[in-house]
Write a protein that holds these residues in place. Structure first.
Motif, PDB file in Angstrom:
ATOM      1  N   ALA A  20       0.825  -1.213   0.000  1.00 26.27           N
ATOM      2  CA  ALA A  20       0.000   0.000   0.000  1.00 26.27           C
ATOM      3  C   ALA A  20       0.855   1.257   0.000  1.00 26.27           C
ATOM      4  O   ALA A  20       1.804   1.386   0.755  1.00 26.27           O
ATOM      5  CB  ALA A  20      -0.921  -0.014   1.207  1.00 26.27           C
ATOM      6  N   LYS A  21       0.500   2.172  -0.877  1.00 26.37           N
ATOM      7  CA  LYS A  21       1.099   3.504  -0.908  1.00 26.37           C
ATOM      8  C   LYS A  21       0.042   4.492  -0.432  1.00 26.37           C
ATOM      9  O   LYS A  21      -1.129   4.176  -0.363  1.00 26.37           O
ATOM     10  CB  LYS A  21       1.479   3.860  -2.349  1.00 26.37           C
ATOM     11  CG  LYS A  21       2.901   3.470  -2.730  1.00 26.37           C
ATOM     12  CD  LYS A  21       3.148   3.850  -4.169  1.00 26.37           C
ATOM     13  CE  LYS A  21       3.026   5.359  -4.393  1.00 26.37           C
ATOM     14  NZ  LYS A  21       3.074   5.697  -5.829  1.00 26.37           N
ATOM     15  N   ASP A  22       0.467   5.673  -0.158  1.00 28.44           N
ATOM     16  CA  ASP A  22      -0.468   6.739   0.194  1.00 28.44           C
ATOM     17  C   ASP A  22      -1.409   6.321   1.320  1.00 28.44           C
ATOM     18  O   ASP A  22      -2.625   6.430   1.192  1.00 28.44           O
ATOM     19  CB  ASP A  22      -1.312   7.142  -1.037  1.00 28.44           C
ATOM     20  CG  ASP A  22      -0.436   7.653  -2.159  1.00 28.44           C
ATOM     21  OD1 ASP A  22       0.419   8.505  -1.896  1.00 28.44           O
ATOM     22  OD2 ASP A  22      -0.626   7.183  -3.301  1.00 28.44           O
ATOM     23  N   LEU A  23      -0.852   5.798   2.368  1.00 32.30           N
ATOM     24  CA  LEU A  23      -1.722   5.428   3.471  1.00 32.30           C
ATOM     25  C   LEU A  23      -1.430   6.293   4.693  1.00 32.30           C
ATOM     26  O   LEU A  23      -0.357   6.867   4.837  1.00 32.30           O
ATOM     27  CB  LEU A  23      -1.629   3.941   3.793  1.00 32.30           C
ATOM     28  CG  LEU A  23      -0.304   3.337   4.241  1.00 32.30           C
ATOM     29  CD1 LEU A  23      -0.108   3.503   5.729  1.00 32.30           C
ATOM     30  CD2 LEU A  23      -0.322   1.844   3.905  1.00 32.30           C
ATOM     31  N   VAL A  24      -2.414   6.354   5.543  1.00 30.56           N
ATOM     32  CA  VAL A  24      -2.294   7.090   6.793  1.00 30.56           C
ATOM     33  C   VAL A  24      -2.524   6.092   7.926  1.00 30.56           C
ATOM     34  O   VAL A  24      -3.348   5.184   7.800  1.00 30.56           O
ATOM     35  CB  VAL A  24      -3.352   8.208   6.897  1.00 30.56           C
ATOM     36  CG1 VAL A  24      -3.028   9.139   8.050  1.00 30.56           C
ATOM     37  CG2 VAL A  24      -3.450   8.991   5.617  1.00 30.56           C
TER      38      VAL A  24
ATOM     39  N   ILE B 278      -5.418   3.607   6.656  1.00 33.52           N
ATOM     40  CA  ILE B 278      -6.439   4.207   5.801  1.00 33.52           C
ATOM     41  C   ILE B 278      -5.815   4.579   4.463  1.00 33.52           C
ATOM     42  O   ILE B 278      -4.713   5.130   4.416  1.00 33.52           O
ATOM     43  CB  ILE B 278      -6.993   5.503   6.456  1.00 33.52           C
ATOM     44  CG1 ILE B 278      -7.343   5.276   7.931  1.00 33.52           C
ATOM     45  CG2 ILE B 278      -8.157   6.066   5.670  1.00 33.52           C
ATOM     46  CD1 ILE B 278      -8.587   4.520   8.198  1.00 33.52           C
ATOM     47  N   GLY B 279      -6.539   4.284   3.394  1.00 36.70           N
ATOM     48  CA  GLY B 279      -6.045   4.643   2.061  1.00 36.70           C
ATOM     49  C   GLY B 279      -7.123   5.357   1.261  1.00 36.70           C
ATOM     50  O   GLY B 279      -8.237   5.578   1.739  1.00 36.70           O
ATOM     51  N   PHE B 280      -6.777   5.698   0.038  1.00 39.27           N
ATOM     52  CA  PHE B 280      -7.705   6.429  -0.824  1.00 39.27           C
ATOM     53  C   PHE B 280      -8.447   5.475  -1.755  1.00 39.27           C
ATOM     54  O   PHE B 280      -7.862   4.529  -2.290  1.00 39.27           O
ATOM     55  CB  PHE B 280      -6.950   7.459  -1.665  1.00 39.27           C
ATOM     56  CG  PHE B 280      -6.435   8.613  -0.857  1.00 39.27           C
ATOM     57  CD1 PHE B 280      -7.203   9.754  -0.681  1.00 39.27           C
ATOM     58  CD2 PHE B 280      -5.187   8.559  -0.257  1.00 39.27           C
ATOM     59  CE1 PHE B 280      -6.728  10.817   0.072  1.00 39.27           C
ATOM     60  CE2 PHE B 280      -4.709   9.618   0.500  1.00 39.27           C
ATOM     61  CZ  PHE B 280      -5.482  10.754   0.662  1.00 39.27           C
TER      62      PHE B 280
END
Lengths: 77, 254
Positions: A40-44, A71-73
């Protein structure tokens, strides 16, 4: 989850995205993310509803009972 | 044609695209490219650890402004949580507030939206609140610092068009910040109508995403919105009840 077996003898349990998992004691948030969410990229990340900034993932040590959310998009209108 | 400026970002293409419901993510990318849309919405969700999901952000062309919606929020506190998560990821501070606690009609909770707007504005977000087309609600949003008002045309995903037309017109007439019509827009003529009325932009998701050819539909919406805006800026003549000849009515030779 494959990795549960790896840590069968550990005693620390956390909730990761709603699922109870076992993880090595003193594991960092970063280690947890690399293990369970490697692609996963762009995760919080949140621990107990508090956002943990990316630069603090490595130094953040998970505690027994922590509730971790990754959390991701996704598509949305 | 005039540009729309929000938060110092110049929007020349007044079609905003929502990225949900697309059959595949290539269509998301193609729809944005084909339409020339400059602003798109995405949502945030818990990552599914069991299966690798494609990251929607990888399909958004460079230079396109991302606006994160707060879908899934049922009150202002959940909006704040989602907005902070989105900001933390480093994709800017544009937030479309959606507070919905009604699963049948998906109507927005206007009061919680006003409360969320006030809180997010104080935290430095650029706020796009999705609300019912109601003058008092819109005035409150202006008062607490919203950057736009996003009245619903009709219920989300219904494709019913501008059921709230008269009330949207009141907002266009009375509210000084941009009015972006959101939800229920079912075909390009609905969007053109909203623009002819003087709306500043239109946000479309379902009608594009569920079309047989999504990229072409996105292009069609873009053209309709451009046409509607150009007509509005050109000054649309009033309608009349009595005929008025376009050609001379005198006899040919007299």
């Amino acid at each position: 989850m494959h990795c549960m077996e790896v840590f069968l003898f550990s005693h620390m349990k956390i909730y990761l995205n709603g699922k109870l998992i076992e993880i090595e004691p003193q594991a960092s948030l970063e280690a947890c993310i690399i293990m369970f969410c490697p692609q996963a990229k762009d995760l919080v990340a949140e621990i107990n509803t508090n956002i943990v900034k990316k630069e603090k993932w490595e130094s953040t040590v998970l505690k027994d009972g922590d509730i971790v959310e990754l959390i991701g998009f996704v598509g949305g209108g | 044609m005039q540009s729309l400026i929000i938060d110092n970002f110049e929007i020349q293409n007044r079609l905003l695209i929502g990225t949900g419901k697309f059959q595949n993510k290539y269509d998301v990318r193609e729809s944005i490219i084909q339409s020339g849309s400059q602003v798109v919405t995405v949502a945030v969700r818990r990552i599914d650890l069991e299966r690798h999901e494609e990251n929607i952000l990888e399909y958004i062309p460079d230079g396109v402004k991302l606006m994160v919606n707060t879908s899934g929020a049922r009150n202002a506190d959940e909006v704040i949580r989602i907005a902070r998560l989105a900001k933390e990821c480093g994709y800017g501070n544009w937030i479309k507030i959606e507070v919905i606690d009604d699963s049948k009609y998906l109507l927005p909770d206007n009061q919680e939206t006003i409360r969320a707007t006030e809180l997010l504005v104080k935290e430095g977000f650029v706020v796009f609140p999705y609300v019912s087309a109601d003058l008092y609600v819109a005035r409150e949003l202006v008062k607490v610092g919203a950057d736009t008002v996003m009245p619903l045309g009709s219920c989300i995903g219904t494709n019913q068009g501008l059921k709230a037309e008269e009330f949207i017109q009141i907002l266009i007439n009375e509210i000084e910040i941009p009015i972006i019509v959101d939800a229920g827009i079912g075909c390009p003529s609905h969007a053109a109508k909203a623009m002819e009325m003087g709306a500043d932009a239109v946000l479309v998701n379902t009608a594009i995403a569920t079309a047989d050819n999504a990229p072409n539909m996105a292009k069609a919406f873009s053209k309709a919105i451009e046409a509607g805006r150009l007509a509005y800026e050109s000054g649309i003549p009033d309608s009349q009840n009595i005929a008025s000849a376009s050609s001379p009515l005198s006899h040919l030779l007299s």
